[in-house]
Design an enzyme around this catalytic site. Structure first.
Site, PDB file in Angstrom:
ATOM      1  CD  GLU A  36      -2.918  -0.861   2.446  1.00  0.00           C
ATOM      2  OE1 GLU A  36      -2.672   0.051   3.271  1.00  0.00           O
ATOM      3  OE2 GLU A  36      -3.837  -1.681   2.576  1.00  0.00           O
ATOM      4  CE  LYS A 190      -0.935   2.750 -37.386  1.00  0.00           C
ATOM      5  NZ  LYS A 190      -0.102   2.875 -36.200  1.00  0.00           N
ATOM      6  CG  ASP A 220       3.449   0.490 -25.785  1.00  0.00           C
ATOM      7  OD1 ASP A 220       4.420  -0.041 -25.192  1.00  0.00           O
ATOM      8  OD2 ASP A 220       2.275   0.303 -25.430  1.00  0.00           O
ATOM      9  N   GLY A 223       6.808  -1.140 -32.978  1.00  0.00           N
ATOM     10  CA  GLY A 223       6.499  -1.803 -34.239  1.00  0.00           C
ATOM     11  C   GLY A 223       6.071  -0.847 -35.338  1.00  0.00           C
TER      12      GLY A 223
END
Length: 310
Positions: A36, A190, A220, A223
């Site tokens: 916590e 794309k 991220d 790719g």
């Protein structure tokens, strides 16, 4: 003014504090044995204008809880105003119902920040600008475009540069940079077969003989950038680089970028650097501390923030 930070990106918080010539407020943000979050502010903040500098990047849930509990601690300590400074706003990619029975997590997180006690939000390059409307409090969405443009001018011959959007959704962001340096604009068309996987189809615009710079808000898995770079080079581009605001760079992404045909990937320090990004020779970082620091100073003195980008 009081500057408070959690554990998400202390290096950036310290850089912002140095720009403002102010110390970071002395506070403890740690974990109990069961993980916590425990927060204790060791300075008097009664009547102060408090700014919490906290990206909700990986680990997103831990950093979000730190932000919420810091906000609650300051509210209960009678801070006059609390501004949540989010260099990177996590959950922003979940900004609509993409399928039946799915949540709009960006709206939920916005509600949590507001209900915790934040009076305003200061963030950078939201994934979708309309997320500002998810907050019921004043929200300033800064852009890293001026920082990127300055670096592009310093490192490239802008006469031979073409700005490229890696998808149709990012055209406005890429056009903003292109107009600032007087460059042409191309678009990568794309399709994405499934989440986290992208396949480049074709290039809209003539990139032959041009040095191409991809502009986007988030990288991220990497790719999209790798596939876009290969497509642009096949279309005749002489070199391909990328300027991305938020280097999420999840596991394996830095290695993928390092082994790609990208000349370089330039990201800001909105998210704390990892060992993988440090090891990658073609990944470089730009500091946004002066930009955010100036926006914080203007917010505290009730001056215009939007004039930073005129």
């Amino acid at each position: 003014m009081k500057l408070v930070t959690g554990n998400s990106n202390r290096a950036l918080a310290q850089a912002i504090a140095s720009y403002l010539e102010l110390p970071l407020t002395d506070c403890t943000v740690k974990r109990f044995a069961d993980k916590e979050v425990y927060v204790e502010v060791h300075e008097n903040v009664r009547g102060e204008d408090a700014f919490i500098i906290q990206s909700t990047s990986y680990p997103a849930n831990d950093n979000l809880m730190e932000l919420l509990i810091l906000t609650d601690a300051l509210r209960r300590s009678s801070a006059r105003r609390i501004t949540a400074v989010l260099p990177y706003f996590g959950y922003a990619r979940q900004d609509r119902k993409s399928a039946p029975r799915t949540p709009i997590s960006a709206k939920l997180v916005s509600n949590l920040i507001t209900q915790a006690g934040a009076n305003r939000v200061l963030t950078l390059d939201l994934h979708a600008a309309q997320i500002q409307g998810f907050f019921d409090i004043p929200t300033d969405n800064l852009t890293a475009a001026p920082v990127m443009v300055r670096d592009i001018r310093d490192n490239y011959d802008v006469k031979n540069v073409m700005i490229v959007s890696p998808d149709v959704g990012g055209v406005v962001r890429a056009r903003n940079v292109a107009e600032r340096i007087g460059a042409s604009l191309a678009i990568v068309d794309k399709r994405r077969p499934r989440a986290g996987v992208s396949e480049v189809m074709n290039i809209i615009g003539d990139v032959s003989g041009q040095s191409c710079i991809l502009i986007d808000d988030i990288v991220d898995s990497g790719g999209t950038l790798v596939n876009a770079a290969e497509a642009l080079l096949k279309a005749g581009a002489t070199a391909v680089s990328a300027y991305i605001t938020h280097g999420v760079l999840s596991e394996g992404a830095a290695e993928r970028i390092a082994g790609s045909k990208l000349k370089e990937l330039v990201v800001t320090d909105s998210i704390e650097e990892t060992e993988g990004t440090r090891a990658a020779a073609n990944i470089r970082r730009l500091s946004i501390a002066p930009l955010i620091g100036e926006a914080v100073a203007r917010t505290a003195s009730e001056q215009s923030v939007s004039s930073l980008f005129d």
